[in-house]
Design a protein around this motif. Structure first.
Motif, mmCIF file in Angstrom:
data_model
loop_
_atom_site.group_PDB
_atom_site.id
_atom_site.type_symbol
_atom_site.label_atom_id
_atom_site.label_comp_id
_atom_site.label_asym_id
_atom_site.label_seq_id
_atom_site.Cartn_x
_atom_site.Cartn_y
_atom_site.Cartn_z
ATOM 1 N N ARG A 101 75.246 6.966 -37.910
ATOM 2 C CA ARG A 101 76.378 6.445 -38.680
ATOM 3 C C ARG A 101 77.153 5.436 -37.838
ATOM 4 N NH1 ARG A 101 78.821 7.123 -43.305
ATOM 5 N NH2 ARG A 101 81.021 6.647 -43.523
ATOM 6 N N TYR A 102 77.512 4.324 -38.459
ATOM 7 C CA TYR A 102 78.310 3.298 -37.789
ATOM 8 C C TYR A 102 79.773 3.696 -37.821
ATOM 9 C CZ TYR A 102 80.465 -1.207 -36.744
ATOM 10 O OH TYR A 102 81.220 -2.215 -36.190
ATOM 11 N N LEU A 103 80.403 3.767 -36.645
ATOM 12 C CA LEU A 103 81.811 4.139 -36.527
ATOM 13 C C LEU A 103 82.662 3.008 -35.963
ATOM 14 C CD1 LEU A 103 81.444 7.724 -34.985
ATOM 15 C CD2 LEU A 103 81.733 7.113 -37.396
ATOM 16 N N GLY A 104 82.053 1.863 -35.738
ATOM 17 C CA GLY A 104 82.758 0.751 -35.126
ATOM 18 C C GLY A 104 83.711 0.053 -36.080
ATOM 19 N N GLU A 105 84.213 -1.091 -35.665
ATOM 20 C CA GLU A 105 85.153 -1.874 -36.452
ATOM 21 C C GLU A 105 84.538 -2.225 -37.806
ATOM 22 O OE1 GLU A 105 87.964 -3.665 -38.145
ATOM 23 O OE2 GLU A 105 88.370 -2.936 -36.104
ATOM 24 N N PRO A 106 85.170 -1.830 -38.923
ATOM 25 C CA PRO A 106 84.578 -2.108 -40.235
ATOM 26 C C PRO A 106 84.761 -3.548 -40.700
ATOM 27 C CG PRO A 106 86.645 -0.923 -40.497
ATOM 28 C CD PRO A 106 86.359 -0.972 -39.020
ATOM 29 N N ALA A 107 85.788 -4.238 -40.179
ATOM 30 C CA ALA A 107 86.103 -5.589 -40.661
ATOM 31 C C ALA A 107 85.464 -6.650 -39.782
ATOM 32 C CB ALA A 107 87.612 -5.776 -40.726
ATOM 33 N N ILE A 108 84.197 -6.468 -39.444
ATOM 34 C CA ILE A 108 83.506 -7.488 -38.650
ATOM 35 C C ILE A 108 83.105 -8.653 -39.563
ATOM 36 C CG2 ILE A 108 82.690 -5.889 -36.895
ATOM 37 C CD1 ILE A 108 80.011 -5.751 -38.313
ATOM 38 N N ASP A 109 83.076 -9.868 -39.014
ATOM 39 C CA ASP A 109 82.771 -11.040 -39.830
ATOM 40 C C ASP A 109 81.379 -11.606 -39.563
ATOM 41 O OD1 ASP A 109 83.194 -12.092 -37.335
ATOM 42 O OD2 ASP A 109 85.014 -13.190 -37.871
ATOM 43 N N GLU A 110 80.616 -10.947 -38.668
ATOM 44 C CA GLU A 110 79.236 -11.328 -38.458
ATOM 45 C C GLU A 110 78.443 -10.104 -38.018
ATOM 46 O OE1 GLU A 110 79.562 -14.465 -35.533
ATOM 47 O OE2 GLU A 110 79.155 -13.065 -33.905
ATOM 48 N N SER A 111 77.145 -10.169 -38.157
ATOM 49 C CA SER A 111 76.301 -9.016 -37.872
ATOM 50 C C SER A 111 76.292 -8.677 -36.385
ATOM 51 C CB SER A 111 74.867 -9.263 -38.359
ATOM 52 O OG SER A 111 74.243 -10.295 -37.624
ATOM 53 N N LYS A 112 76.026 -7.401 -36.087
ATOM 54 C CA LYS A 112 75.938 -6.905 -34.724
ATOM 55 C C LYS A 112 74.628 -6.122 -34.586
ATOM 56 C CE LYS A 112 79.745 -5.126 -33.005
ATOM 57 N NZ LYS A 112 80.955 -4.277 -32.866
ATOM 58 N N SER A 113 74.053 -6.159 -33.394
ATOM 59 C CA SER A 113 72.762 -5.500 -33.164
ATOM 60 C C SER A 113 72.921 -4.317 -32.217
ATOM 61 C CB SER A 113 71.754 -6.489 -32.571
ATOM 62 O OG SER A 113 71.507 -7.563 -33.451
ATOM 63 N N TYR A 114 72.137 -3.277 -32.502
ATOM 64 C CA TYR A 114 72.158 -2.061 -31.687
ATOM 65 C C TYR A 114 70.732 -1.565 -31.476
ATOM 66 C CZ TYR A 114 77.160 -1.832 -32.714
ATOM 67 O OH TYR A 114 78.499 -2.124 -32.827
ATOM 68 N N ARG A 115 70.560 -0.821 -30.406
ATOM 69 C CA ARG A 115 69.334 -0.091 -30.160
ATOM 70 C C ARG A 115 69.656 1.401 -30.160
ATOM 71 N NH1 ARG A 115 64.658 -3.162 -30.374
ATOM 72 N NH2 ARG A 115 64.860 -5.108 -29.220
ATOM 73 N N VAL A 116 68.789 2.195 -30.768
ATOM 74 C CA VAL A 116 68.832 3.641 -30.582
ATOM 75 C C VAL A 116 67.577 4.013 -29.815
ATOM 76 C CG1 VAL A 116 68.774 5.917 -31.664
ATOM 77 C CG2 VAL A 116 70.218 4.113 -32.627
ATOM 78 N N SER A 117 67.785 4.455 -28.589
ATOM 79 C CA SER A 117 66.673 4.834 -27.723
ATOM 80 C C SER A 117 66.277 6.267 -28.025
ATOM 81 C CB SER A 117 67.086 4.691 -26.253
ATOM 82 O OG SER A 117 66.124 5.265 -25.404
ATOM 83 N N VAL A 118 64.989 6.465 -28.305
ATOM 84 C CA VAL A 118 64.442 7.803 -28.542
ATOM 85 C C VAL A 118 63.493 8.098 -27.387
ATOM 86 C CG1 VAL A 118 63.241 9.326 -30.143
ATOM 87 C CG2 VAL A 118 64.600 7.394 -31.027
ATOM 88 N N LYS A 119 63.942 8.943 -26.490
ATOM 89 C CA LYS A 119 63.230 9.152 -25.227
ATOM 90 C C LYS A 119 62.690 10.567 -25.131
ATOM 91 C CE LYS A 119 63.927 8.819 -20.206
ATOM 92 N NZ LYS A 119 64.940 8.548 -19.142
ATOM 93 N N GLN A 120 61.417 10.660 -24.836
ATOM 94 C CA GLN A 120 60.805 11.962 -24.603
ATOM 95 C C GLN A 120 61.323 12.523 -23.282
ATOM 96 O OE1 GLN A 120 56.560 11.844 -24.559
ATOM 97 N NE2 GLN A 120 56.300 14.042 -24.305
ATOM 98 N N VAL A 121 61.711 13.795 -23.294
ATOM 99 C CA VAL A 121 62.306 14.422 -22.118
ATOM 100 C C VAL A 121 61.316 15.385 -21.485
ATOM 101 C CG1 VAL A 121 64.189 15.881 -21.281
ATOM 102 C CG2 VAL A 121 64.614 14.201 -23.091
ATOM 103 N N GLN A 122 61.198 15.312 -20.164
ATOM 104 C CA GLN A 122 60.344 16.231 -19.415
ATOM 105 C C GLN A 122 60.933 17.638 -19.486
ATOM 106 O OE1 GLN A 122 57.353 15.637 -17.139
ATOM 107 N NE2 GLN A 122 57.403 17.750 -17.851
ATOM 108 N N VAL A 123 60.111 18.595 -19.866
ATOM 109 C CA VAL A 123 60.537 19.990 -19.937
ATOM 110 C C VAL A 123 59.668 20.802 -19.006
ATOM 111 C CG1 VAL A 123 60.798 22.004 -21.436
ATOM 112 C CG2 VAL A 123 61.307 19.719 -22.324
#
Length: 239
Positions: A101-123
């Motif tokens: 879910r995006y929780l950042g500033e809602p009144a942005i006037d141009e697009s913004k890019s994000y990465r969600v890193s999905v990392k396998q964890v050593q167990v």
């Protein structure tokens, strides 16, 4: 702390991950679009465990800015993106839904890019199972937060030779991210011309994303028989 990494390296990593995913896990979608508020400010990702062992993954959000050569600067973005769960243990053959879910500033006037890193964890495992852990993989999904009524405006602003390749400078003067594979090109040198669709452009150029108010320099395979000194490219956006 700022983390700089080369976009090509990320693409290479993603490619390796995809090629091994049948033996490890899958993440869908890898590329998505959200809006800064309302129902479309939230999405669901899915992590599929295709192995015969339990899988533990960690999910971390980052903001992303790309320079003209495709190099990325990413920074932790926990204040902008809520990712639930942050860690998950997925049993063999099962899937885990992940809410973003995006929780950042809602009144942005141009697009913004994000990465969600999905990392396998050593167990830690019993010694009899250690040999089956294998290569730890990481996927870096791309999420663009795009306000309504924003659009890209891509133009080719420079073309020059670089060794045996062409360097194509693409400028985005719009207020939304643009993608090269979502455009059609008319290429002409004054004597001959050709029209290229997005899928065809993708075969000639590595990379696709151009963030708003930025430019990218793409390496392109030359078109045989065209005179670079008089070459022009008209871009027609499909977004």
């Amino acid at each position: 702390m700022r983390i700089k990494n080369v976009f090509r390296t990320i693409c290479c990593l993603i490619s390796i991950c995809c090629s091994l995913s049948v033996h490890a896990y899958r993440v869908e979608p890898m590329v998505s679009e959200m809006e800064p508020f309302g129902k479309k400010a939230q999405m669901v990702m899915r992590v599929d465990n295709t192995t015969t062992q339990s899988l533990t993954v960690e999910l971390l959000p980052f903001s992303m800015v790309m320079d003209e050569y495709g190099n990325e600067t990413i920074e932790p973005a926990d204040a902008d993106l809520l990712v639930v769960p942050v860690t998950a243990v997925i049993e063999p053959g099962r899937s885990q839904s992940v809410m973003v879910r995006y929780l950042g500033e809602p009144a942005i006037d141009e697009s913004k890019s994000y990465r969600v890193s999905v990392k396998q964890v050593q167990v830690d495992r019993a010694s009899s199972e250690q040999a089956n852990v294998g290569l730890l993989l990481q996927f870096n999904t791309l999420i663009n937060i795009k306000p309504k009524n924003t659009n890209p405006h891509l133009t080719v602003t420079n073309i020059e030779a670089q060794g045996e390749a062409w360097h194509i400078e693409v400028t985005n003067s719009g207020n939304s991210y643009g993608r090269i594979n979502k455009t059609n090109w008319k290429v002409s040198d004054g004597v001959q011309s050709v029209s290229l669709k997005g899928s065809e452009i993708g075969k000639l150029i590595d990379g696709t994303l151009v963030q708003p108010q930025k430019k990218r320099i793409f390496t392109m395979k030359p078109l045989e028989g065209f005179d670079l000194s008089s070459l022009s490219i008209e871009v027609d956006s499909l977004e």
